[in-house]
Structure formats: structure tokens, C-alpha cells
Design a protein around this motif. Structure first.
Motif, PDB file in Angstrom:
ATOM      1  N   VAL A 123       0.646  -1.318  -0.063  1.00 41.52           N
ATOM      2  CA  VAL A 123       0.011  -0.019  -0.115  1.00 41.52           C
ATOM      3  C   VAL A 123       0.987   1.257   0.100  1.00 41.52           C
ATOM      4  CG1 VAL A 123      -1.833   1.308   1.167  1.00 41.52           C
ATOM      5  CG2 VAL A 123      -1.698  -1.496   1.389  1.00 41.52           C
ATOM      6  N   PRO A 124       0.897   2.084  -1.068  1.00 42.93           N
ATOM      7  CA  PRO A 124       1.975   3.095  -1.215  1.00 42.93           C
ATOM      8  C   PRO A 124       1.529   4.243  -0.379  1.00 42.93           C
ATOM      9  CG  PRO A 124       0.747   2.747  -3.092  1.00 42.93           C
ATOM     10  CD  PRO A 124       0.337   1.676  -2.423  1.00 42.93           C
ATOM     11  N   ARG A 125       2.164   5.061   0.407  1.00 47.26           N
ATOM     12  CA  ARG A 125       2.003   6.011   1.200  1.00 47.26           C
ATOM     13  C   ARG A 125       0.967   7.099   0.587  1.00 47.26           C
ATOM     14  NH1 ARG A 125       6.629   8.914   2.956  1.00 47.26           N
ATOM     15  NH2 ARG A 125       5.880  10.438   1.480  1.00 47.26           N
ATOM     16  N   HIS A 126       1.342   7.411  -0.681  1.00 48.24           N
ATOM     17  CA  HIS A 126       0.683   8.608  -1.349  1.00 48.24           C
ATOM     18  C   HIS A 126      -0.735   7.978  -1.616  1.00 48.24           C
ATOM     19  CE1 HIS A 126       1.158   6.795  -5.479  1.00 48.24           C
ATOM     20  NE2 HIS A 126       2.117   6.640  -5.053  1.00 48.24           N
ATOM     21  N   LEU A 127      -1.014   6.897  -1.768  1.00 44.29           N
ATOM     22  CA  LEU A 127      -2.454   6.140  -2.023  1.00 44.29           C
ATOM     23  C   LEU A 127      -3.225   6.595  -0.637  1.00 44.29           C
ATOM     24  CD1 LEU A 127      -4.737   4.846  -3.337  1.00 44.29           C
ATOM     25  CD2 LEU A 127      -3.793   2.651  -2.272  1.00 44.29           C
ATOM     26  N   ILE A 128      -2.688   6.471   0.489  1.00 45.83           N
ATOM     27  CA  ILE A 128      -3.203   6.567   1.795  1.00 45.83           C
ATOM     28  C   ILE A 128      -3.644   8.368   1.819  1.00 45.83           C
ATOM     29  CG2 ILE A 128      -3.008   6.799   4.351  1.00 45.83           C
ATOM     30  CD1 ILE A 128      -3.282   4.028   3.017  1.00 45.83           C
ATOM     31  N   ASP A 129      -2.627   9.012   1.404  1.00 44.36           N
ATOM     32  CA  ASP A 129      -2.700  10.506   1.472  1.00 44.36           C
ATOM     33  C   ASP A 129      -3.854  10.943   0.560  1.00 44.36           C
ATOM     34  OD1 ASP A 129      -0.652  10.499   3.102  1.00 44.36           O
ATOM     35  OD2 ASP A 129       0.920  11.316   1.924  1.00 44.36           O
ATOM     36  N   GLN A 130      -3.964  10.489  -0.706  1.00 40.16           N
ATOM     37  CA  GLN A 130      -5.028  10.630  -1.431  1.00 40.16           C
ATOM     38  C   GLN A 130      -6.369  10.216  -0.966  1.00 40.16           C
ATOM     39  OE1 GLN A 130      -4.699   9.262  -5.318  1.00 40.16           O
ATOM     40  NE2 GLN A 130      -2.619  10.489  -5.877  1.00 40.16           N
ATOM     41  N   LEU A 131      -6.320   9.251  -0.386  1.00 34.48           N
ATOM     42  CA  LEU A 131      -7.680   8.803   0.375  1.00 34.48           C
ATOM     43  C   LEU A 131      -8.268   9.651   1.418  1.00 34.48           C
ATOM     44  CD1 LEU A 131      -7.544   4.701   0.399  1.00 34.48           C
ATOM     45  CD2 LEU A 131      -8.973   6.274  -0.866  1.00 34.48           C
ATOM     46  N   LEU A 132      -7.052  10.225   2.317  1.00 29.60           N
ATOM     47  CA  LEU A 132      -7.541  11.026   3.414  1.00 29.60           C
ATOM     48  C   LEU A 132      -8.295  12.262   2.601  1.00 29.60           C
ATOM     49  CD1 LEU A 132      -4.040  10.984   5.208  1.00 29.60           C
ATOM     50  CD2 LEU A 132      -6.286  10.290   6.249  1.00 29.60           C
ATOM     51  N   LEU A 133      -7.957  12.721   1.504  1.00 27.13           N
ATOM     52  CA  LEU A 133      -8.660  13.692   0.713  1.00 27.13           C
ATOM     53  C   LEU A 133      -9.851  13.300   0.290  1.00 27.13           C
ATOM     54  CD1 LEU A 133      -7.988  16.764   0.583  1.00 27.13           C
ATOM     55  CD2 LEU A 133      -6.805  15.910  -1.727  1.00 27.13           C
ATOM     56  N   ALA A 134      -9.956  12.014  -0.480  1.00 33.19           N
ATOM     57  CA  ALA A 134     -11.052  11.830  -1.147  1.00 33.19           C
ATOM     58  C   ALA A 134     -12.334  11.198  -0.433  1.00 33.19           C
ATOM     59  CB  ALA A 134     -10.616  10.546  -1.951  1.00 33.19           C
ATOM     60  N   VAL A 135     -11.878  10.788   0.922  1.00 33.09           N
ATOM     61  CA  VAL A 135     -13.172  10.432   1.634  1.00 33.09           C
ATOM     62  C   VAL A 135     -13.778  11.443   2.553  1.00 33.09           C
ATOM     63  CG1 VAL A 135     -11.856   8.096   2.336  1.00 33.09           C
ATOM     64  CG2 VAL A 135     -11.883  10.154   3.956  1.00 33.09           C
ATOM     65  N   GLN A 136     -13.215  12.553   2.216  1.00 35.99           N
ATOM     66  CA  GLN A 136     -14.435  13.885   2.808  1.00 35.99           C
ATOM     67  C   GLN A 136     -15.478  13.896   2.049  1.00 35.99           C
ATOM     68  OE1 GLN A 136     -11.299  17.044   4.187  1.00 35.99           O
ATOM     69  NE2 GLN A 136     -10.543  16.382   2.399  1.00 35.99           N
ATOM     70  N   PRO A 137     -16.726  14.597   2.667  1.00 39.56           N
ATOM     71  CA  PRO A 137     -17.931  14.327   2.126  1.00 39.56           C
ATOM     72  C   PRO A 137     -18.235  14.887   0.680  1.00 39.56           C
ATOM     73  CG  PRO A 137     -18.087  15.277   4.574  1.00 39.56           C
ATOM     74  CD  PRO A 137     -16.616  15.158   4.111  1.00 39.56           C
ATOM     75  N   ALA A 138     -17.635  15.857   0.311  1.00 32.56           N
ATOM     76  CA  ALA A 138     -17.876  16.532  -0.748  1.00 32.56           C
ATOM     77  C   ALA A 138     -17.009  15.786  -1.988  1.00 32.56           C
ATOM     78  CB  ALA A 138     -17.513  18.174  -1.016  1.00 32.56           C
ATOM     79  N   HIS A 139     -15.877  15.229  -1.483  1.00 27.66           N
ATOM     80  CA  HIS A 139     -15.228  14.480  -2.505  1.00 27.66           C
ATOM     81  C   HIS A 139     -15.799  13.216  -2.719  1.00 27.66           C
ATOM     82  CE1 HIS A 139     -11.922  17.533  -2.399  1.00 27.66           C
ATOM     83  NE2 HIS A 139     -11.384  16.943  -3.188  1.00 27.66           N
ATOM     84  N   LEU A 140     -16.298  12.422  -1.876  1.00 28.18           N
ATOM     85  CA  LEU A 140     -17.062  11.272  -1.744  1.00 28.18           C
ATOM     86  C   LEU A 140     -18.131  11.383  -2.808  1.00 28.18           C
ATOM     87  CD1 LEU A 140     -16.665   8.443  -0.678  1.00 28.18           C
ATOM     88  CD2 LEU A 140     -18.300   9.159   0.710  1.00 28.18           C
ATOM     89  N   SER A 141     -18.845  12.664  -2.667  1.00 32.23           N
ATOM     90  CA  SER A 141     -20.134  12.746  -3.210  1.00 32.23           C
ATOM     91  C   SER A 141     -19.780  12.933  -4.934  1.00 32.23           C
ATOM     92  CB  SER A 141     -20.871  13.976  -2.572  1.00 32.23           C
ATOM     93  OG  SER A 141     -21.950  14.449  -3.340  1.00 32.23           O
ATOM     94  N   ARG A 142     -18.744  13.712  -5.128  1.00 35.72           N
ATOM     95  CA  ARG A 142     -18.434  13.834  -6.551  1.00 35.72           C
ATOM     96  C   ARG A 142     -18.175  12.581  -7.093  1.00 35.72           C
ATOM     97  NH1 ARG A 142     -17.309  18.551  -9.097  1.00 35.72           N
ATOM     98  NH2 ARG A 142     -19.180  19.057  -8.568  1.00 35.72           N
ATOM     99  N   ALA A 143     -17.207  11.674  -6.231  1.00 35.09           N
ATOM    100  CA  ALA A 143     -16.688  10.617  -6.773  1.00 35.09           C
ATOM    101  C   ALA A 143     -17.749   9.500  -7.123  1.00 35.09           C
ATOM    102  CB  ALA A 143     -15.570  10.096  -6.131  1.00 35.09           C
ATOM    103  N   THR A 144     -18.746   9.408  -6.057  1.00 33.38           N
ATOM    104  CA  THR A 144     -19.545   8.260  -6.316  1.00 33.38           C
ATOM    105  C   THR A 144     -20.883   8.833  -6.613  1.00 33.38           C
ATOM    106  OG1 THR A 144     -20.137   8.478  -3.815  1.00 33.38           O
ATOM    107  CG2 THR A 144     -18.179   7.464  -4.237  1.00 33.38           C
ATOM    108  N   GLY A 145     -21.337   9.953  -6.602  1.00 34.37           N
ATOM    109  CA  GLY A 145     -22.477  10.238  -6.844  1.00 34.37           C
ATOM    110  C   GLY A 145     -23.696  10.112  -5.520  1.00 34.37           C
ATOM    111  N   CYS A 146     -22.949   9.983  -4.390  1.00 37.17           N
ATOM    112  CA  CYS A 146     -23.946   9.949  -3.265  1.00 37.17           C
ATOM    113  C   CYS A 146     -24.271  11.260  -2.879  1.00 37.17           C
ATOM    114  CB  CYS A 146     -23.330   9.174  -1.983  1.00 37.17           C
ATOM    115  SG  CYS A 146     -21.638   9.993  -1.427  1.00 37.17           S
ATOM    116  N   ALA A 147     -25.237  11.491  -1.955  1.00 36.29           N
ATOM    117  CA  ALA A 147     -25.980  12.547  -1.632  1.00 36.29           C
ATOM    118  C   ALA A 147     -25.223  13.178  -0.655  1.00 36.29           C
ATOM    119  CB  ALA A 147     -27.541  12.336  -1.134  1.00 36.29           C
ATOM    120  N   LEU A 148     -25.273  14.655  -0.659  1.00 33.37           N
ATOM    121  CA  LEU A 148     -24.189  15.469   0.354  1.00 33.37           C
ATOM    122  C   LEU A 148     -25.315  16.144   1.101  1.00 33.37           C
ATOM    123  CD1 LEU A 148     -21.168  16.462   0.661  1.00 33.37           C
ATOM    124  CD2 LEU A 148     -22.097  18.277  -0.904  1.00 33.37           C
TER     125      LEU A 148
END
Ligand SMILES: [Zn+2]
Ligand SMILES: [Zn+2]
Lengths: 179, 349
Positions: free
Chosen positions: B305-330
Motif C-alpha cells: 500500500v503506497p503512502r501517497h495512496l493513503i494521502d489521496q484517500l485522506l482527501l477523497a473520503v471527505q463528504p464533498a469529494h466522496l459525493s463527487r466521486a460516487t454520486g452519493c447525496a451530500l
């Protein structure tokens, strides 16, 4: 109505007019902040005298406005305001935000006290500057050095040296800047 | 705005970010105001619109020379506002206020200029890992370029004039987002925080002021801006403060490994197991477990598991990013835990 302290919203008990290079500015402080800034409260507080020899007293002797009172315990006045945006120290205390660039000129001494408190005692910029300010800067830097030297001379009671520095400061001030 | 903020994570792909094990990101910010306008809190909406117009028609240069994206924050969607906030390109007050304001963003997202935040201009540069020296050098060049087309409010005694006296002088705020899980585990964090306060540093949590230390991420920044040169402030951070924090943290990690390697392995592997298999994950939980995995990766206890993948996930799991990536409601009360768990699971497969 008595003005409030420059540093907080308490009633000011020390009122001083400082004249530097022909420019007058007023200082108003509550008992607590006066003590913090080296003023000695004598007796039950109705007679106030600065501790030691204050810088302002020395400056006043040779300054352009000999009529300025060093300490007066009563002075009714309208609060000083920025002529450009109307900000007063009272409104600044409420919002914590300065209104415009002109405020820093109109309320320079009052803001210097506030700035000193938020900036660990620093009141003078020591960094980069825009190109258009280069000319202003050099004179200001010299003035700052002289002010520091003057304070040092006074604290060591080297009054002849202080007077010399004082003359240098007068010579440095630009007549077009005097109000 | 027609095209949405892209869900790429530019500026956070730093696989070899300097001191990246302990420093997530570096940031340099300058506060500037224009002559001829009241500061933002005392300006009319018309004046503020004027400031926006003035800045947009100026030549900003530097990182904006080739391409710049202007986002009208007043009129854009609330999802885009939150995306920009989560990506650290705009501040919380900038998301929530209603007056005319906008932000310019460079193509690589490393540089942004907020117009009409607390000050007319807030210039910001962001980079992964410890890069404060490089960032500040680039920032001063950028600032000098802007100054050729916009006149800054400046005072010979107080320096660059700002709305709040805590920024006056240099207007500079340097900060580093530190990851200090080792110090937290050996329970020395409080001691370090105390000494930081003695050095007059501000310490905040994951998302700036008022957030607690989620995942043991701490943002340290200078609190005074006057009386020292920009170089002196940057040097104190880059040369003393951050290296000192990093040295303490690395010592704590060594202690943990010597004291009880099995307990440490269990902690980080358990976190990875949860992220790889659970079906519902709140934002707070995901940060907590990602941070533990990050520690395991940094110490070489987790491979693949590369560290920069974790760093990207730290950003991507935030509500607005998640909503943009998965289409889930915000929004408040919407349950996004399922989509978050799915997203992380598929990323860590
Ligand atoms: Zn007071
Ligand atoms: Zn004003």
C-alpha cells in the motif's frame, strides 16, 4: 464622558498626550494596562504619575508643542476616528478588524499599542516591501533605529546623548509630513 | 460555472515528498490589501465587486501565466464550494459568507488566490511533504509579479496592512500539517504541544481552527507576523521547528517498535483489515483508520500500500469529494457511510 482604555473596554484613568516630531497622539489606559506599561498609581488612584522619567516627557521638552499636557486626569473629548472609513478604537475592539489602510495612519499610536500586544511586543515591520514604498522605508528604518537608541539612552539616563538623538530625529522628519 | 471542479488530487501525489512520513503538507500564505478600497469587512458589495473585477483584470503571472481557473464562489454550487474547502484551496469563512468573492486556482492546484476573504487578497501555495523553503521562494516571486499590476496597501512602520492586526507586517503564515501518531501512542503529545505553545506556535487539527486532532494530524503555524523578516520566519520553521517535531516523532516510533512490535503490528494491520472489509464507515472513522495504516506503511510494517495512496484517500473520503466521486447525496443527515466504505475497499484492493 471619559474615554475608554486603548487596550480594553474599561474606563481609562491615565490620559497622556505624546508629541513626537511635532505630531500629537493621545494615550488612554485603564489602571491595569497603565500599570502594565510602567505607570505608577499613587495613593488611592486619583493621582497618577508615570514611573521614572517617561520618554514622552523628554520628547515634549524640545518638541514643537510645549502646551501639550503630560498627564491630565480629566479630559472630555470625542473619540478619534479614521477620516476615510470612520472606524474608532471602540468599533475595532468590537469587530477585531481594522476598517481600511488609512486607519493605520489616523490611529497609528493607538493601533501600535494593540499591535504590540498581538505581535509579542513588535510594532515595526522588518521584512519585504513593495517597490513603491522603497523611499518611505529607508527613512522609517533610520527613524526606528533612532527611536530604539533614544529609549536606550533614556533608560541609562544619558541625557546629552538622548538630546543629540532627538535632534537627529527632528532633522530626519520630512516637513511635508508634519500635520 | 460549467465544468465542475475535477476530482483529481493534484498537489497530493507526492510519492517522494520530503519528510513525508511525518509531514503531510506544507503551506505558505500571504495576506495583502489593495490601496483605494476599504478592507473587506467595511466595504460595500459594490466595492467588493470592484475589487474582484480589478484583480481579475490584473496580470497575476507566475503559476497563473499559462492557465488559471477563476471560480466565482458567490454563484457556484455549494458542492463546489465544499470541494474547494476540503482541498484546502479556500477557507471555511470563505465557504460560508455571502458577499462578492472569487478564487483563482493554478492548473496544478498548488497555488490559489482568494479575493475578498478577510483581506482583499490571500495568496496561498501548497505542496506535499516538507517544502516550506521552496514554497516561500516561489511565493515571493509570485507576490512581486502581482505587485507590478496591483498596488498593495503598505505602511512604513507596520508593513503590509491587513484587516486583522495578527497578520500585519509580513502578512505571512507558514504552516505544516504533521502526522504525529507515535507521539500520541507514547503519550508525549501533550508535552510537545506545550513546548510548541511556548514557542508561540498555533496548533490546530485536521481542518484548521476549532477541529480536534483527528487521526493525530496537527497543523502548526506561526502566530506573529511582525518584527521579523519573512526569511527569518520561514527559516525558523523549516530549519528548527518542523525538523524538531519530526525528530521527536521518529524517536517515539522507534520506541514503539522496540517496546512492543506485536502490539504495533496488530494496531496497524487491524486498521487495514477494517478498511478492506467493513461495509459502513463514517468520515471520522475512516480518517482514524487511514492514519493508522499510514503509520504502518511509513514504518515498513505494511507492504503493498503506497503512502501517497493513503494521502489521496485522506482527501477523497471527505463528504464533498466522496459525493463527487460516487454520486452519493451530500448534506446534513444523509448517510454516506456505505459509499465511503465501498470506495475505500475498492481503492485498497
Ligand atoms: Zn485596559
Ligand atoms: Zn479607516
Amino acid at each position: 464622558m471619559q474615554p475608554t482604555c486603548d487596550c480594553c473596554s474599561n474606563l481609562a484613568v491615565v490620559h497622556e498626550t505624546i508629541v513626537v516630531e511635532g505630531r500629537r497622539s493621545e494615550v488612554h489606559l485603564c489602571a491595569e494596562h497603565a500599570a502594565e506599561r510602567g505607570y505608577l498609581l499613587q495613593g488611592d488612584g486619583d493621582s497618577l504619575l508615570p514611573a521614572g522619567l517617561p520618554l514622552s516627557k523628554l520628547l515634549k521638552k524640545s518638541a514643537a508643542d510645549p502646551a501639550a499636557p503630560a498627564v491630565s486626569s480629566t479630559s472630555a473629548r470625542t473619540p478619534k476616528a479614521c477620516s476615510s472609513c470612520g472606524m474608532t478604537m471602540a468599533s475595532l475592539r468590537e469587530t477585531q478588524l481594522v476598517g481600511c489602510a488609512e486607519c493605520y495612519r489616523a490611529l497609528e499610536e493607538e493601533l501600535a499599542i494593540l499591535i504590540g500586544r498581538t505581535q509579542e511586543g513588535a510594532t515595526t515591520h522588518a521584512g519585504r516591501h513593495p517597490m513603491h514604498a522603497a523611499k518611505l522605508i529607508d527613512r522609517a528604518a533610520v527613524r526606528n533605529r533612532l527611536t530604539r537608541d533614544l529609549r536606550e539612552a533614556v533608560s541609562r539616563e544619558e541625557f546629552e546623548r538622548a538630546a543629540r538623538i532627538r535632534d537627529e530625529m527632528l532633522a530626519l522628519s520630512d516637513p511635508s509630513e508634519a500635520q | 460555472m460549467n465544468n465542475p471542479i475535477l476530482p483529481t488530487i493534484a498537489g497530493f501525489d507526492g510519492a517522494d515528498a520530503p519528510l513525508g512520513d511525518c509531514v503531510l503538507s506544507s503551506r505558505v500564505r500571504l495576506a495583502r490589501n489593495l490601496v483605494g478600497f476599504n478592507f473587506v469587512s467595511r466595504a460595500s458589495p459594490e466595492q467588493l465587486a470592484d475589487v474582484v473585477h480589478r484583480v481579475q483584470s490584473a496580470r497575476l503571472g507566475g503559476p497563473f501565466e499559462s492557465a488559471v481557473r477563476w471560480v466565482n464562489v458567490q454563484s457556484t454550487t455549494s458542492l463546489d464550494r465544499l470541494l474547494l474547502f476540503e482541498r484546502n484551496l479556500i477557507s471555511r469563512p470563505f465557504v460560508e459568507s455571502t458577499h462578492p468573492r472569487c478564487v483563482a486556482i493554478s492548473a496544478d492546484e498548488s497555488t490559489s488566490v482568494m479575493v475578498n476573504e478577510e483581506d482583499h487578497l490571500r495568496l496561498q501555495m501548497l505542496a506535499p511533504g516538507m517544502q516550506l523553503r521552496q514554497l516561500s521562494e516561489r511565493m515571493f516571486v509570485f507576490d512581486g509579479a502581482i505587485e507590478r499590476s496591483l498596488e498593495y496597501a503598505f505602511h512604513p512602520r507596520f508593513g503590509y496592512l491587513t484587516a486583522c492586526t495578527t497578520n500585519v507586517g509580513t502578512g505571512i503564515r507558514v504552516s505544516a500539517m504533521l502526522h504525529l501518531p507515535g507521539l500520541a501512542l507514547v503519550q508525549e503529545l501533550e508535552k510537545v504541544q506545550r513546548s510548541a505553545r511556548e514557542l508561540h506556535l498555533a496548533i490546530r487539527g485536521f481542518h484548521g481552527e476549532g477541529t480536534d486532532a483527528l487521526g493525530d494530524f496537527y497543523q502548526v503555524s506561526n502566530q506573529t507576523t511582525l518584527g521579523r523578516s519573512e526569511q527569518a520566519i520561514v527559516e525558523q520553521f523549516a530549519g528548527e521547528i518542523v525538523p524538531q517535531f519530526v525528530a521527536y516523532e521518529l524517536a517515539a516510533r522507534r520506541t514503539l517498535l522496540e517496546r512492543d512490535p506485536a502490539a504495533l503490528d496488530d494496531r496497524v494491520q487491524r486498521a487495514l483489515g477494517i478498511l478492506r472489509s467493513c461495509r459502513l464507515l463514517s468520515f471520522e472513522e475512516s480518517i482514524k483508520f487511514l492514519a493508522r495504516v499510514r503509520l504502518g506503511v511509513s514504518l515498513g510494517r505494511i507492504s503493498g500500500v503506497p503512502r501517497h495512496l493513503i494521502d489521496q484517500l485522506l482527501l477523497a473520503v471527505q463528504p464533498a469529494h466522496l459525493s463527487r466521486a460516487t454520486g452519493c447525496a451530500l448534506g446534513n443527515g444523509r448517510d454516506d457511510r456505505g459509499p465511503r466504505a465501498d470506495f475505500i475497499r475498492s481503492s485498497l484492493r
